[in-house]
Design a protein around this motif. Structure first.
Motif, mmCIF file in Angstrom:
data_model
loop_
_atom_site.group_PDB
_atom_site.id
_atom_site.type_symbol
_atom_site.label_atom_id
_atom_site.label_comp_id
_atom_site.label_asym_id
_atom_site.label_seq_id
_atom_site.Cartn_x
_atom_site.Cartn_y
_atom_site.Cartn_z
ATOM 1 N N ASP A 236 0.826 -1.206 0.000
ATOM 2 C CA ASP A 236 0.000 0.000 0.000
ATOM 3 C C ASP A 236 0.863 1.261 0.000
ATOM 4 N N ASP A 240 1.166 3.979 -3.251
ATOM 5 C CA ASP A 240 0.846 5.403 -3.178
ATOM 6 C C ASP A 240 2.057 6.276 -3.496
ATOM 7 N N ARG A 260 -0.677 -4.248 -8.871
ATOM 8 C CA ARG A 260 -1.524 -3.308 -8.132
ATOM 9 C C ARG A 260 -1.527 -1.937 -8.816
#
Length: 273
Positions: A236, A240, A260
């Protein structure tokens, strides 16, 4: 430089009293032999310095000898007055003490360094707290600091989210000093447990540990892009962070992170056909 090291030895002995050659060598990150030579140079310059042999021996200055801060460089004098942050000092109840200390240091400086110190104090303001965030009230910080400095026990009553909500505790606070620095480094090392292989375009700017890793192990391909192996905390977090660079970065590995980012880009393409 030798001149600054001589001043450091002089100030260390002035503030700490008796110190062995080994202590000075460790403090200054030099050899004991270098300390011996520096001490001889100070003695030859007329500094009242002498050494005692034996288990409790060491170097010390003649009682009553003090030196003015003439060894400060221009940059050191400027940094000294820039580093005096009034906010935290005031929260600790040390605002007047800090002001008095700076006044005394300023009075001891040679005129030319005093001018530089005044200049940086008048031209720079260090805004330490983060923007868009309310500052925390610390009404009990002076009491906690006093307990740390004077080795006193604290009895506190605090409120927590689960029952019983009001809890009394007996605390024995202590200063963290160098431990906190080491703990922070260990904490960041624990966070950066995974690695990604990336390619970044010329002019693209990474930040944090990824930037440092790319600078160390990155190499430039024939097309001008840089290939590097960089650490990251989690899928994650890396998703980002890397997505902010847009088309200026390509993730090659791990496959999970690459997939992703590809899914996010595909979703964006559907929103902006």
């Amino acid at each position: 430089m030798k001149s600054s090291r001589l001043v450091s030895i002089l100030l260390l002995l002035q503030t700490r009293g008796r110190m062995t050659a080994a202590d000075l060598a460790e403090e200054l990150d030099v050899s004991v032999r270098t300390v011996y030579r520096d001490v001889e140079a100070l003695s030859a310059a007329g500094v009242p310095l002498y050494g005692d042999a034996g288990h409790a021996g060491g170097y010390r200055l003649l009682d009553g000898y003090r030196t003015r801060l003439t060894g400060l460089t221009e940059g050191e004098a400027e940094a000294l007055f820039l580093a005096g942050v009034p906010g935290p000092a005031a929260e600790l109840g040390l605002g007047p003490v800090l002001a008095a200390a700076q006044l005394k240091v300023r009075a001891a400086l040679p005129r030319e360094l005093r001018t530089h110190a005044d200049r940086i104090s008048g031209r720079f303001h260090l805004d330490a707290p983060g923007w868009y965030a309310d500052t925390d009230d610390t009404p009990y910080l002076p009491a906690v600091a006093d307990a740390v400095w004077n080795a006193r026990v604290l009895h506190v009553l605090y409120r927590r989210w689960r029952e019983p909500t009001d809890v009394r505790r007996r605390l024995e606070p202590y200063g963290l000093a160098a431990y906190w620095t080491a703990y922070q480094q260990e904490f960041h090392d624990r966070l950066q447990r995974a690695e990604a292989v990336i390619r970044i375009a010329p002019g693209a700017v990474l930040t944090g540990p990824a930037a440092r890793a790319a600078e160390v192990n990155g190499h430039t391909d024939t097309d001008g892009w840089t290939r590097a192996t960089v650490p990251f905390e989690s899928i994650d977090q890396a998703h980002d962070a890397f997505l902010r660079l847009g088309a200026a970065i390509e993730v090659l590995e791990p496959a999970e992170l690459r997939d992703r980012i590809a899914r996010t880009v595909a979703a964006l393409a559907r929103l902006y056909p």
